[in-house]
Design a protein around this motif. Structure first.
Motif, short mmCIF file in Angstrom:
data_model
loop_
_atom_site.label_atom_id
_atom_site.label_comp_id
_atom_site.label_asym_id
_atom_site.label_seq_id
_atom_site.Cartn_x
_atom_site.Cartn_y
_atom_site.Cartn_z
N ASN A 56 0.91 -1.13 0.01
CA ASN A 56 0.05 0.06 -0.02
C ASN A 56 0.93 1.21 -0.22
OD1 ASN A 56 -2.97 -0.92 0.43
ND2 ASN A 56 -1.69 -2.09 2.00
N CYS A 57 0.38 2.35 -0.85
CA CYS A 57 1.21 3.63 -0.99
C CYS A 57 0.21 4.70 -0.60
CB CYS A 57 1.97 3.61 -2.23
SG CYS A 57 2.82 5.07 -2.40
N VAL A 58 0.22 5.49 0.19
CA VAL A 58 -0.33 6.64 0.53
C VAL A 58 0.46 7.80 -0.20
CG1 VAL A 58 -1.53 8.18 1.98
CG2 VAL A 58 -1.60 5.79 2.26
N PHE A 59 -0.09 8.55 -1.01
CA PHE A 59 0.41 9.87 -1.65
C PHE A 59 -0.58 11.04 -1.21
CE2 PHE A 59 1.76 12.11 -5.90
CZ PHE A 59 2.39 13.13 -5.08
N LEU A 60 -0.05 11.79 -0.27
CA LEU A 60 -0.75 12.84 0.34
C LEU A 60 -0.26 14.02 -0.19
CD1 LEU A 60 -2.08 13.26 3.95
CD2 LEU A 60 -0.92 15.50 2.67
N ILE A 61 -1.50 14.66 -1.13
CA ILE A 61 -1.02 15.98 -1.75
C ILE A 61 -1.55 17.09 -0.94
CG2 ILE A 61 -1.44 17.41 -3.74
CD1 ILE A 61 -1.81 14.63 -5.29
N ASP A 62 -0.61 18.02 -0.53
CA ASP A 62 -1.09 19.17 0.69
C ASP A 62 -2.13 19.95 -0.03
OD1 ASP A 62 -1.23 21.04 2.71
OD2 ASP A 62 0.80 20.37 3.32
N GLY A 63 -3.22 20.22 0.57
CA GLY A 63 -4.12 21.19 0.18
C GLY A 63 -4.98 20.95 -0.92
N LEU A 64 -5.07 19.64 -1.77
CA LEU A 64 -6.20 19.28 -2.87
C LEU A 64 -7.23 18.55 -2.22
CD1 LEU A 64 -6.32 19.09 -5.79
CD2 LEU A 64 -5.46 16.83 -5.46
N GLY A 65 -8.32 19.74 -2.17
CA GLY A 65 -9.60 19.05 -1.86
C GLY A 65 -10.13 18.57 -2.77
N TRP A 66 -11.27 17.84 -2.26
CA TRP A 66 -12.10 17.06 -3.30
C TRP A 66 -12.77 18.01 -4.24
CZ3 TRP A 66 -13.69 12.42 -4.85
CH2 TRP A 66 -15.00 12.05 -5.36
N GLU A 67 -13.44 19.25 -3.85
CA GLU A 67 -14.17 20.07 -4.59
C GLU A 67 -13.38 20.84 -5.36
OE1 GLU A 67 -16.67 22.59 -2.59
OE2 GLU A 67 -17.93 21.19 -1.70
N GLY A 208 9.25 -5.31 -0.33
CA GLY A 208 8.85 -6.13 0.59
C GLY A 208 7.63 -6.85 0.07
N ASP A 209 7.42 -8.03 0.65
CA ASP A 209 6.29 -8.71 0.19
C ASP A 209 4.81 -8.17 0.86
OD1 ASP A 209 7.53 -10.69 -1.07
OD2 ASP A 209 7.75 -12.11 0.79
N ARG A 210 5.17 -7.22 1.76
CA ARG A 210 4.10 -6.48 2.58
C ARG A 210 4.92 -5.13 2.64
NH1 ARG A 210 2.13 -8.35 7.85
NH2 ARG A 210 4.29 -8.95 8.20
N SER A 211 4.23 -4.04 2.11
CA SER A 211 5.06 -2.68 2.13
C SER A 211 3.98 -1.68 2.61
CB SER A 211 5.37 -2.53 0.87
OG SER A 211 6.61 -3.50 0.44
N LEU A 212 4.23 -0.62 3.35
CA LEU A 212 3.52 0.47 3.51
C LEU A 212 4.27 1.71 3.32
CD1 LEU A 212 0.75 1.63 4.61
CD2 LEU A 212 1.71 1.41 6.72
N VAL A 213 4.11 2.39 2.42
CA VAL A 213 4.89 3.57 1.79
C VAL A 213 3.88 4.67 1.89
CG1 VAL A 213 6.14 4.60 -0.13
CG2 VAL A 213 6.48 1.96 0.41
N TYR A 214 4.51 6.01 2.31
CA TYR A 214 4.00 7.10 2.49
C TYR A 214 4.77 8.15 1.43
CZ TYR A 214 2.69 11.82 4.32
OH TYR A 214 2.46 13.21 4.66
N THR A 215 4.33 8.85 0.83
CA THR A 215 4.84 10.12 -0.14
C THR A 215 3.97 11.27 0.14
OG1 THR A 215 6.15 10.55 -1.76
CG2 THR A 215 4.21 9.32 -2.30
N TYR A 216 4.67 12.59 -0.11
CA TYR A 216 3.92 13.69 0.12
C TYR A 216 4.52 14.82 -0.75
CZ TYR A 216 3.14 18.15 2.87
OH TYR A 216 3.01 19.41 3.24
N TYR A 217 3.59 15.68 -1.21
CA TYR A 217 3.81 16.82 -2.08
C TYR A 217 3.27 18.16 -1.47
CZ TYR A 217 4.95 19.92 -5.98
OH TYR A 217 5.15 20.87 -6.83
N ALA A 218 4.08 19.18 -1.38
CA ALA A 218 3.48 20.36 -0.67
C ALA A 218 3.13 21.48 -1.30
CB ALA A 218 4.29 20.89 0.54
#
Length: 395
Positions: A56-67, A208-218
């Protein structure tokens, strides 16, 4: 005929505030759901729409709202094509949590806990031990991070369970206290460019066979604050980050899920006295106030001892048509900060909590000159601020 007594309009009912979806569809529920799918002990699949994956990878884009994303399909064609995938294919957003601000949201993401538990309930809050305002994004004045936020992160729990765990972000954030209390666990990898982050995040997923990765852009957030949502610089950043998402999606190793989300949305507030109420120039709002915390659309107000009731009454009378104005206990009872508030967090919350419904700010031009000059703002419980995407790509 006798003159009628002038009355203030009825203030907004506390119960009318759209409380975040804690426990079922908020940022605090994302990593526990993913970790549960990787058999990390103690984790609960709180977002029922999501299906487990080994990587699983979570890419968090700072400030990008749904609307904001939905309103700009031409600038973000790849992400727009994924809108129907949001929240497990329901095509719906999740909620940030209150307040909808970076320090609070990153702590919610990383710990898997709502603000009332992790204890970062605002941009600036009072430190009960010192009586000073603490900026929880910049961590000033400095305080012991693990005393302020004692819970383990989901990354730490996943790493202990044998999951390959990594964060890929700007080197600037590697040793910050906020990273330590919210996003630590596994290995931090600093990469300067967005392209390098995407490539390295994909490589870490495959490690990894099981992986948890986080990345971010500001910088979507940065351009929104400075120039406003829908400005040319903001749209340029949206176009760039859309290409980053596609670059990462095209490199996913087998058995992977990529989730693209954000910490909050944003609204532009006009520069006039009707929309920007200056606390430093308003004697009514200042009366009985010892400290002004939070930010323009999500204020924590700390009263002089004994003046709490008077401050609440005044703020309701002055702002009650435009803000949900609650006492600390009312806000807690309404669930603004989650289903439970830890004892150590209780006094960090304002004696009065004010959350904007309308396009209005409580600025403070003398105390907060930089924040008061921002075009784009966030923090409250409106859809434009609270709703964030949870776009999904699977391999």
């Amino acid at each position: 005929m006798a003159l009628s007594t002038w009355e203030h309009p009825e203030p907004l009912a506390i119960g009318s505030a759209p409380v975040p979806e804690y426990g079922a569809g908020s940022l605090a529920d994302l990593l526990p759901t993913l970790a549960a799918g990787m058999s990390v002990p103690g984790m609960t699949a709180a977002i029922p729409e999501l299906t487990g994956a080994d990587r699983n990878c979570v890419f968090l884009i700072d400030g990008l709202g749904w609307e904001q994303l939905k309103a700009h399909p031409d600038e973000a064609p790849f992400m727009a094509s994924l809108l129907a995938s949001s929240r497990g294919g329901t095509g719906r957003p999740i909620t940030a949590g209150y307040p909808a601000t970076t320090a609070t949201s990153l702590a919610s993401v990383g710990t898997g806990l709502p603000p009332g538990a992790h204890g970062l309930p605002g941009y600036t809050v009072r430190n009960p031990g010192t009586g000073e305002l603490m900026n929880q994004l910049r961590w000033t004045p400095w305080t012991q991070p693990r005393t302020w936020q004692p819970y383990p992160t989901v990354f730490e729990l996943a790493d202990a369970a044998g999951v390959h765990t990594a964060q890929v972000s700007s080197p600037t954030f590697q040793n910050t206290p906020l990273t330590k209390v919210a996003l630590s666990g596994g290995t931090f990898h600093g990469r300067l460019t967005g392209e390098d982050r995407m490539d390295f995040a994909a490589a870490q997923l495959a490690a990894g066979d099981r992986s948890l990765v986080y990345t971010y852009y500001a910088e979507v957030d940065g351009k929104g604050h400075r120039f406003g949502v829908d400005s040319d610089p903001w749209r340029g950043q949206l176009m760039y980050v859309d290409r980053l998402v596609q670059r990462l999606a095209e490199q996913l190793p087998p058995r992977s899920a990529l989730y693209v989300t954000a910490d909050h949305g944003m609204v532009d507030i006009p520069f006039d006295e009707q929309h920007r109420i200056d606390f430093d120039e308003d004697w009514e709002l200042r009366a009985g106030v010892a400290l002004l915390g939070g930010e323009g659309r999500a204020r924590h107000v700390y009263a002089v001892p004994g003046a709490e009731a008077d401050v609440l009454t005044c703020w309701r009378e002055v702002l009650g048509e435009q803000f949900w104005v609650a006492s600390r206990d009312e806000a807690i009872a309404a669930g603004w900060f989650g289903p439970h508030v830890d004892e150590r967090v209780y006094a960090r919350i304002g004696d009065v909590v004010a959350a904007a419904r309308d396009d209005v700010l409580i600025i403070a031009t003398e105390r907060e000159p930089k924040e008061s000059a921002m075009v784009g703002n966030h923090g409250s419980m409106t859809s434009a601020e609270q709703h964030v995407p949870l776009l999904e790509v699977r391999s």
